[in-house]
Every structure is written in structure tokens, then in C-alpha cells.
Design a protein around this motif. Sequence first.
Motif, PDB file in Angstrom:
ATOM      1  N   SER A 124     -39.644  14.756  19.424  1.00  0.00           N
ATOM      2  CA  SER A 124     -40.300  14.549  18.135  1.00  0.00           C
ATOM      3  C   SER A 124     -41.735  15.051  18.231  1.00  0.00           C
ATOM      4  O   SER A 124     -42.461  14.706  19.157  1.00  0.00           O
ATOM      5  CB  SER A 124     -40.279  13.054  17.806  1.00  0.00           C
ATOM      6  N   GLU A 130     -30.415  19.899  12.914  1.00  0.00           N
ATOM      7  CA  GLU A 130     -31.638  19.512  13.638  1.00  0.00           C
ATOM      8  C   GLU A 130     -31.454  18.058  14.028  1.00  0.00           C
ATOM      9  O   GLU A 130     -31.636  17.151  13.215  1.00  0.00           O
ATOM     10  CB  GLU A 130     -32.869  19.698  12.735  1.00  0.00           C
ATOM     11  N   ILE A 131     -31.045  17.817  15.263  1.00  0.00           N
ATOM     12  CA  ILE A 131     -30.633  16.469  15.670  1.00  0.00           C
ATOM     13  C   ILE A 131     -31.163  16.145  17.068  1.00  0.00           C
ATOM     14  O   ILE A 131     -31.478  17.046  17.847  1.00  0.00           O
ATOM     15  CB  ILE A 131     -29.092  16.315  15.630  1.00  0.00           C
ATOM     16  N   TYR A 151     -29.250   7.857  12.580  1.00  0.00           N
ATOM     17  CA  TYR A 151     -29.274   9.217  12.045  1.00  0.00           C
ATOM     18  C   TYR A 151     -27.878   9.819  12.230  1.00  0.00           C
ATOM     19  O   TYR A 151     -27.285   9.665  13.300  1.00  0.00           O
ATOM     20  CB  TYR A 151     -30.268  10.105  12.805  1.00  0.00           C
ATOM     21  N   SER A 190     -29.181  15.469   6.960  1.00  0.00           N
ATOM     22  CA  SER A 190     -28.667  14.293   7.662  1.00  0.00           C
ATOM     23  C   SER A 190     -28.818  13.037   6.809  1.00  0.00           C
ATOM     24  O   SER A 190     -29.626  12.999   5.874  1.00  0.00           O
ATOM     25  CB  SER A 190     -29.450  14.080   8.951  1.00  0.00           C
TER      26      SER A 190
HETATM   27  P1  5GP Z   1     -37.496  11.885  12.314  1.00  0.00           P
HETATM   28  O1  5GP Z   1     -37.561  10.390  12.149  1.00  0.00           O
HETATM   29  O2  5GP Z   1     -38.715  12.442  13.009  1.00  0.00           O
HETATM   30  O3  5GP Z   1     -37.171  12.598  11.021  1.00  0.00           O
HETATM   31  O4  5GP Z   1     -36.262  12.178  13.281  1.00  0.00           O
HETATM   32  C1  5GP Z   1     -36.166  11.538  14.532  1.00  0.00           C
HETATM   33  C2  5GP Z   1     -35.166  12.261  15.395  1.00  0.00           C
HETATM   34  O5  5GP Z   1     -33.870  12.182  14.792  1.00  0.00           O
HETATM   35  C3  5GP Z   1     -35.468  13.753  15.541  1.00  0.00           C
HETATM   36  O6  5GP Z   1     -35.244  14.116  16.900  1.00  0.00           O
HETATM   37  C4  5GP Z   1     -34.440  14.422  14.657  1.00  0.00           C
HETATM   38  O7  5GP Z   1     -34.082  15.713  15.111  1.00  0.00           O
HETATM   39  C5  5GP Z   1     -33.284  13.453  14.824  1.00  0.00           C
HETATM   40  N1  5GP Z   1     -32.254  13.568  13.775  1.00  0.00           N
HETATM   41  C6  5GP Z   1     -32.408  13.919  12.475  1.00  0.00           C
HETATM   42  N2  5GP Z   1     -31.207  13.943  11.850  1.00  0.00           N
HETATM   43  C7  5GP Z   1     -30.287  13.608  12.786  1.00  0.00           C
HETATM   44  C8  5GP Z   1     -28.859  13.479  12.762  1.00  0.00           C
HETATM   45  O8  5GP Z   1     -28.170  13.701  11.773  1.00  0.00           O
HETATM   46  N3  5GP Z   1     -28.261  13.102  13.922  1.00  0.00           N
HETATM   47  C9  5GP Z   1     -28.964  12.857  15.067  1.00  0.00           C
HETATM   48  N4  5GP Z   1     -28.267  12.508  16.152  1.00  0.00           N
HETATM   49  N5  5GP Z   1     -30.289  12.982  15.129  1.00  0.00           N
HETATM   50  C10 5GP Z   1     -30.950  13.356  14.000  1.00  0.00           C
END
Ligand code: 5GP
Length: 196
Positions: free
Chosen positions: A20, A108-109, A88, A44
Motif C-alpha cells: 500500500s 489490483e489486489i 476486499y 472490487s
Molecule cells: P486500499 O484500502 O488501499 O484501497 O486497499 C488495500 C489493499 O487491498 C491494497 O493492497 C489493494 O490492492 C487491495 N485490494 C483492493 N481490491 C482488492 C480485491 O478485490 N481483492 C484483494 N484480495 N485485495 C484487494
Amino acid sequence: MWIQGWGEVPGQLVVISGPSGSGKSTVIRRLLERSDVRAELSVSATSRVPRPGEVDGVDYFFRTADAFKRGCTDGEFLEWAEYNGNFYGTPARPVFEALADGRTVILEIETKGAMQVREQAPTALFVFIDVPNFGELARRLRARGTETDLQIHQRLVIARKERDLAHCYDVRIINDNLDQAVAELANVLCTQTSGG
Ligand code: 5GP
Ligand code: ADP
């Protein structure tokens, strides 16, 4: 709807992970603005609270934790994971439909979800977007200003574990100079996919 033979799917799945604050969203946004790249970003679902400016259905599908868990039970997600106390997940149907249609889809995961995709989709391309050093990661997270000090600390702890998994990815891009990182990712996509 579930894909049986990933090798026969005409589209290309691209999985992008990285700590992150490494700049994944920024790099991907710039990539998708390029006229020589044809790809789309999967939206997502998450139980995280929206940041100021984030739009439901555009940045994420924002759900309550209960609604998210129902989605898991219903088999709605291609993969899902808990990250720093929130859920997520990648809605499977739009990804499968786009791949069946021959399109390039970017996920982006975080790394736990990426490893789940790796088990299902051996033909996917895995890209890790990293930072030059840990201090710079902390600086970027603080400068972004979207998390509390505690949340930044927690994200940095997770980042150390995520960076240990960088070797599991096909390509590692150090996002030091933004233009260069975008160009590198575009080059990887154009080389690996027919959609570029
Ligand atoms: P943020 O809270 O910063 O938007 O995301 C936190 C983390 O969750 C980041 O590493 C992002 O890539 C990940 N992330 C976002 N969408 C998904 C998803 O659909 N699945 C998973 N496993 N991780 C996700
Ligand atoms: P992620 O999606 O990986 O969590 P972001 O794309 O939100 O990361 O980027 C984190 C912060 O770092 C943002 O404020 C962004 O503007 C900044 N940033 C992204 N790439 C670079 C770079 N190459 N150099 C300096 N700052 C960057």
C-alpha cells in the motif's frame, strides 16, 4: 459461471500487487490513459469505509461486512481476502465475461488474493509494483493523507510481508520515476497480451 480451462480463454488476466502506497493505483490510472493500451480495471468490493472522493461503483463497490460475507457464501468472488480489518474481493462475473470476450482485465489486489488467483489461473500475468525503499513507502503513505498514523503503521507492517512475496510474481517494477514505471508496465502488457 466459472471458467474451466483458463488456457482456452481468449482474454488476458493481469494481476497487480504491491505494498500500500507503492503507487499501484496511480500507475494503473496513468496506464489506462495511454492510447496504446487496451485494458480494463476490475472494480472490487470492499467493506472499507470510502475515502473522501471515492465513488461507489467506480473506485469500489462499498458494502457492509455482512453484505460482503453473504457475497462470499454465494460464491460471488473470484478471490477475496481480509486486509487490515476490512474485506476486499473481486466480483467474478464481470471478469469472466470480459475474458470470454477476449479483453484484458487488470486486478489490483493484495498478495493473499493474488495467490488464490495464481492457483486458479496459471495463464494470468503477475506484476509486483514496488518502491525503491521502505522509507519512501512511509513517506508516500503519509503524504497521501488518507489513513491515520495507526493505519499507516499497520499498512507498513503488512507491506514487509507483501514485499517478501515479490519473488512469486512474473515481473517486478520499481515505481521510483512514475513515467518510467508506467512505460515499463505498458511494455509488459503490450508484449504479453494481444490487447496492447
Ligand atoms: P486500499 O484500502 O488501499 O484501497 O486497499 C488495500 C489493499 O487491498 C491494497 O493492497 C489493494 O490492492 C487491495 N485490494 C483492493 N481490491 C482488492 C480485491 O478485490 N481483492 C484483494 N484480495 N485485495 C484487494
Ligand atoms: P497504492 O495504490 O499502491 O496504495 P497510490 O497510487 O495511492 O498507492 O500512491 C500513493 C501515494 O504516492 C500517492 O499520493 C501518489 O500520488 C504517490 N506516488 C505514486 N507514484 C509515485 C512516484 N513514482 N513518486 C512519488 N510519489 C508517487
